[in-house]
Scaffold this active site. Structure first.
Site, PDB file in Angstrom:
ATOM      1  N   LYS A  56       8.397  -6.826   4.511  1.00 49.98           N
ATOM      2  CA  LYS A  56       8.086  -7.294   3.153  1.00 49.98           C
ATOM      3  C   LYS A  56       6.933  -6.427   2.654  1.00 49.98           C
ATOM      4  CE  LYS A  56       5.824  -9.422   0.571  1.00 49.98           C
ATOM      5  NZ  LYS A  56       5.144  -8.720  -0.579  1.00 49.98           N
ATOM      6  N   GLU A 113      -4.484  -7.353  10.776  1.00 57.26           N
ATOM      7  CA  GLU A 113      -5.412  -6.282  10.410  1.00 57.26           C
ATOM      8  C   GLU A 113      -5.927  -6.628   9.026  1.00 57.26           C
ATOM      9  OE1 GLU A 113      -6.135  -4.310  12.648  1.00 57.26           O
ATOM     10  OE2 GLU A 113      -4.405  -3.960  13.924  1.00 57.26           O
ATOM     11  N   CYS A 125      -9.257   0.264   4.146  1.00 55.12           N
ATOM     12  CA  CYS A 125      -9.824  -0.862   4.902  1.00 55.12           C
ATOM     13  C   CYS A 125     -11.038  -0.433   5.709  1.00 55.12           C
ATOM     14  CB  CYS A 125      -8.768  -1.474   5.807  1.00 55.12           C
ATOM     15  SG  CYS A 125      -8.025  -0.284   6.925  1.00 55.12           S
ATOM     16  N   GLU A 130     -16.024  -7.240   0.285  1.00 57.77           N
ATOM     17  CA  GLU A 130     -15.171  -6.049   0.217  1.00 57.77           C
ATOM     18  C   GLU A 130     -14.783  -5.789  -1.240  1.00 57.77           C
ATOM     19  OE1 GLU A 130     -11.057  -6.257   1.686  1.00 57.77           O
ATOM     20  OE2 GLU A 130     -11.413  -4.365   2.717  1.00 57.77           O
TER      21      GLU A 130
HETATM   22  P1  NAD Z   1      -2.968  -9.006   0.310  1.00 56.58           P
HETATM   23  O1  NAD Z   1      -3.461  -9.883   1.396  1.00 56.58           O
HETATM   24  O2  NAD Z   1      -3.093  -9.495  -1.089  1.00 56.58           O
HETATM   25  O3  NAD Z   1      -1.409  -8.688   0.499  1.00 56.58           O
HETATM   26  C1  NAD Z   1      -0.913  -8.077   1.658  1.00 56.58           C
HETATM   27  C2  NAD Z   1       0.552  -8.448   1.820  1.00 56.58           C
HETATM   28  O4  NAD Z   1       0.639  -9.850   2.096  1.00 56.58           O
HETATM   29  C3  NAD Z   1       1.404  -8.209   0.584  1.00 56.58           C
HETATM   30  O5  NAD Z   1       2.686  -7.739   0.990  1.00 56.58           O
HETATM   31  C4  NAD Z   1       1.518  -9.596  -0.016  1.00 56.58           C
HETATM   32  O6  NAD Z   1       2.670  -9.769  -0.804  1.00 56.58           O
HETATM   33  C5  NAD Z   1       1.578 -10.456   1.224  1.00 56.58           C
HETATM   34  N1  NAD Z   1       1.189 -11.863   1.034  1.00 56.58           N
HETATM   35  C6  NAD Z   1       0.325 -12.373   0.123  1.00 56.58           C
HETATM   36  N2  NAD Z   1       0.260 -13.719   0.252  1.00 56.58           N
HETATM   37  C7  NAD Z   1       1.096 -14.061   1.266  1.00 56.58           C
HETATM   38  C8  NAD Z   1       1.445 -15.297   1.864  1.00 56.58           C
HETATM   39  N3  NAD Z   1       0.949 -16.459   1.448  1.00 56.58           N
HETATM   40  N4  NAD Z   1       2.313 -15.286   2.896  1.00 56.58           N
HETATM   41  C9  NAD Z   1       2.848 -14.112   3.339  1.00 56.58           C
HETATM   42  N5  NAD Z   1       2.566 -12.920   2.785  1.00 56.58           N
HETATM   43  C10 NAD Z   1       1.684 -12.894   1.761  1.00 56.58           C
HETATM   44  O7  NAD Z   1      -3.682  -7.612   0.513  1.00 56.58           O
HETATM   45  P2  NAD Z   1      -3.618  -6.352  -0.441  1.00 56.58           P
HETATM   46  O8  NAD Z   1      -4.471  -6.643  -1.625  1.00 56.58           O
HETATM   47  O9  NAD Z   1      -2.198  -5.946  -0.610  1.00 56.58           O
HETATM   48  O10 NAD Z   1      -4.308  -5.231   0.481  1.00 56.58           O
HETATM   49  C11 NAD Z   1      -5.662  -4.964   0.515  1.00 56.58           C
HETATM   50  C12 NAD Z   1      -6.316  -5.624   1.729  1.00 56.58           C
HETATM   51  O11 NAD Z   1      -5.706  -5.148   2.926  1.00 56.58           O
HETATM   52  C13 NAD Z   1      -7.784  -5.282   1.851  1.00 56.58           C
HETATM   53  O12 NAD Z   1      -8.499  -6.436   2.191  1.00 56.58           O
HETATM   54  C14 NAD Z   1      -7.820  -4.291   3.013  1.00 56.58           C
HETATM   55  O13 NAD Z   1      -9.036  -4.222   3.713  1.00 56.58           O
HETATM   56  C15 NAD Z   1      -6.720  -4.804   3.862  1.00 56.58           C
HETATM   57  N6  NAD Z   1      -6.263  -3.747   4.772  1.00 56.58           N
HETATM   58  C16 NAD Z   1      -6.582  -3.849   6.093  1.00 56.58           C
HETATM   59  C17 NAD Z   1      -6.193  -2.845   6.971  1.00 56.58           C
HETATM   60  C18 NAD Z   1      -6.523  -2.931   8.429  1.00 56.58           C
HETATM   61  O14 NAD Z   1      -5.871  -2.240   9.194  1.00 56.58           O
HETATM   62  N7  NAD Z   1      -7.476  -3.734   8.847  1.00 56.58           N
HETATM   63  C19 NAD Z   1      -5.467  -1.752   6.496  1.00 56.58           C
HETATM   64  C20 NAD Z   1      -5.173  -1.685   5.139  1.00 56.58           C
HETATM   65  C21 NAD Z   1      -5.568  -2.708   4.291  1.00 56.58           C
END
Ligand code: NAD
Length: 503
Positions: free
Chosen positions: A184, A259, A293, A391
């Site tokens: 997804k 992550e 991240c 962040e």
């Molecule tokens: P997000 O949490 O908004 O979304 C990530 C994914 O989760 C998307 O595909 C979204 O549709 C899905 N999602 C959202 N709500 C959900 C739910 N209730 N159930 C299941 N899936 C759901 O994050 P984002 O804004 O897309 O990405 C940015 C974040 O990701 C930042 O906080 C960044 O630090 C983090 N990130 C972490 C790493 C790491 O390896 N630690 C790497 C890249 C990004």
């Protein structure tokens, strides 16, 4: 400003890929996808609901229980993975073009990410062939061995920053392990993910092994997390989303890898190679538009060099080229989406009351439309400030002075996150001591963020749960079953062997 580049042959719509077929949502629902330079809708994507996830999981389950994939020899799976890597490499420029258009990442950096995606497949192809498991001998009595098997249908949920690369980061080990998958991808950036179907089909991946459902997190993502046919979820995204998914996984005790977010410190001691430290700390927070991240978004600088560091850093930040993401000269492009742009700009405004603005502070001049933020530098930021603690995920950095190693460590650890840390010093004892004490899953000492794919990847505290990377990823997608075999006579207490009444 350069004319906005729109790639040729954009798809007319983006669909799900289920059981080897491109399909619309059962409900027919779609959502709009914007590009971050014009902020106009350029395509609609299928909005997956629970029934679409049901279909995808059923296809993946069938491919797992009836298909050849989980039972293939590792070498046979590795061949397919290498073909996938070849195909990704062969179209790296197209991939970068689409990724840049959809995400706003600078084209040179998107190209690097496409090549890294190919490398992920090559790496796990090698690793699964080299994989050996433990055997334990009890001389003359038993031999016990580990039988590793793929867990089943893996649910993969990914964010919008470097989407294609982060998808490859989960797809490669899951497929190498013999799992089948439902991906997804993030709803802001579904374009590059739509290339996977063709790449996998051409590489000979059997139908149903890879399935993709587009849609919103609260709908498609939520249905995948709660699906009883999915025994494990690998999630990358925000910490608050991770917490919700953690709760939702509890009902069926799913395996989870998380992550999450970061607010990583870059610590610059007075004895550091200042030129190298400035190059690295600029790249560390402004590459990938700051939507990274592991961004070193807090810079802690020893007082003796603080003024010089701030001045030189801000001079360079003001000189960073912000512009059209497709221009190879661009160093910082457009943020992914107007919602995210508003969030980052909110922090830029807040920072003006929390710190001393040295560079940036708003929209760059000459870029009146699109999600552009000038690289923004705040100095004298106290640890209580929200721009120190939270962040931002954009091109915004907070600089704070320190007077001693102990104070630097306390400042570095004084946030809820613990993903990465960067340390600059020419004193190796200090460097190692600091590295081993800082609360971070990954540390770079006198280095910017270059990752050896064999090392563990993951954060501590609010930055994640579990580690992926190298063998740890294979451990996550497989079950290690222990099989115990007797050698020679079995020594078992003989219950019931004595006739009652006898002694
Ligand atoms: P997000 O949490 O908004 O979304 C990530 C994914 O989760 C998307 O595909 C979204 O549709 C899905 N999602 C959202 N709500 C959900 C739910 N209730 N159930 C299941 N899936 C759901 O994050 P984002 O804004 O897309 O990405 C940015 C974040 O990701 C930042 O906080 C960044 O630090 C983090 N990130 C972490 C790493 C790491 O390896 N630690 C790497 C890249 C990004």
């Amino acid at each position: 400003m350069a004319e906005h580049h729109v790639p040729e042959d954009l798809p007319s719509k983006i669909q799900h890929y289920i059981g080897g077929e491109l399909v619309d949502s059962v409900s027919g629902k779609t959502f709009d996808v914007l590009d971050p330079v014009s902020n106009q809708t350029y395509v609609t994507a299928a909005a997956g609901q629970a029934e679409d996830v049901d279909r995808a999981v059923a296809a993946a389950r069938r491919a797992f229980t009836e298909g050849p994939w989980p039972g293939l020899l590792p070498r046979a799976r590795a061949r397919v993975l290498n073909k996938i890597a070849d195909a990704v490499e062969a179209q790296d420029k197209r991939l970068a073009e689409l990724e840049t258009f959809d995400t706003g990442l600078p084209i040179t950096q998107a190209l690097g990410q496409a090549q890294r995606a190919a490398e992920n497949f090559r790496f796990f192809a090698d690793l699964v062939v080299a994989q050996a498991d433990d055997t334990y001998r009890v001389p003359g009595r038993q031999v016990n061995y580990v039988h590793r098997k793929p867990i089943g249908v893996a649910g993969l949920i990914t964010p919008w920053n470097t989407p294609f690369m982060l998808e490859s980061w989960k797809l490669a080990p899951a497929l190498a392990s013999g799992c089948t998958v439902v991906l997804k991808p993030a709803e802001f950036t579904p374009l590059s993910a739509s290339l996977w179907a063709g790449i996998f089909r051409d590489a000979g991946l059997p139908d149903g092994v890879f399935n993709l459902v587009n849609g919103f997190g609260e709908e498609a993502g939520d249905a995948l997390v709660k699906h009883p046919g999915v025994p494990l979820i690998s999630f990358t995204g925000e910490t608050t989303t991770g917490q919700l998914i953690y709760r939702n996984c509890a009902a069926s005790l799913k395996g989870m890898s998380m992550e999450l977010g970061g607010k990583s410190p870059a610590v610059v001691f007075a004895d550091a190679d200042l030129e190298a430290a400035i190059d690295s700390t600029l790249f560390g927070v402004f590459s990938l538009n700051g939507e990274r991240c592991t961004a070193g978004s807090r810079i802690l600088v020893e007082r003796a060099i603080y003024d010089e560091f701030c001045q030189r850093y801000a001079d360079r930040a003001r000189n960073i080229v912000v512009g059209d993401p497709h221009d190879p000269a661009t160093e910082v492009g457009a943020l992914v989406h107007p919602e995210h742009y508003e969030k980052v700009m909110g922090y830029v405004e807040l920072g003006k009351s929390e710190g001393r603005l040295l560079a940036g502070g708003g929209r760059p001049s000459g870029l009146d439309t699109g999600n552009y933020v000038a690289p923004t530098v705040f100095a004298d930021v106290p640890p209580t400030a929200r721009i120190f603690q939270e962040e931002i995920f954009g091109p915004v950095v907070a600089i704070t002075p320190f007077d001693s190693d102990a104070e630097a460590l306390a400042l570095a650890n004084d946030v809820k996150y613990g993903l990465a840390a960067y340390i600059w010093t020419s004193d190796l004892t200090r460097g190692h001591t600091f590295a081993q004490s800082v609360e971070a899953g990954m540390v770079w000492l006198n280095s910017h963020n270059v990752r050896d794919l064999r090392t563990p990847f993951g954060g501590v505290k609010a930055s994640g749960l579990g580690h992926e990377g190298g063998y740890r990823s294979l451990d996550f997608y497989t079950d290690q079953q222990a099989i115990h075999v007797s050698l020679g006579p079995v020594h078992t207490a003989r219950f019931g062997s004595v006739q009652k009444g006898q002694s």
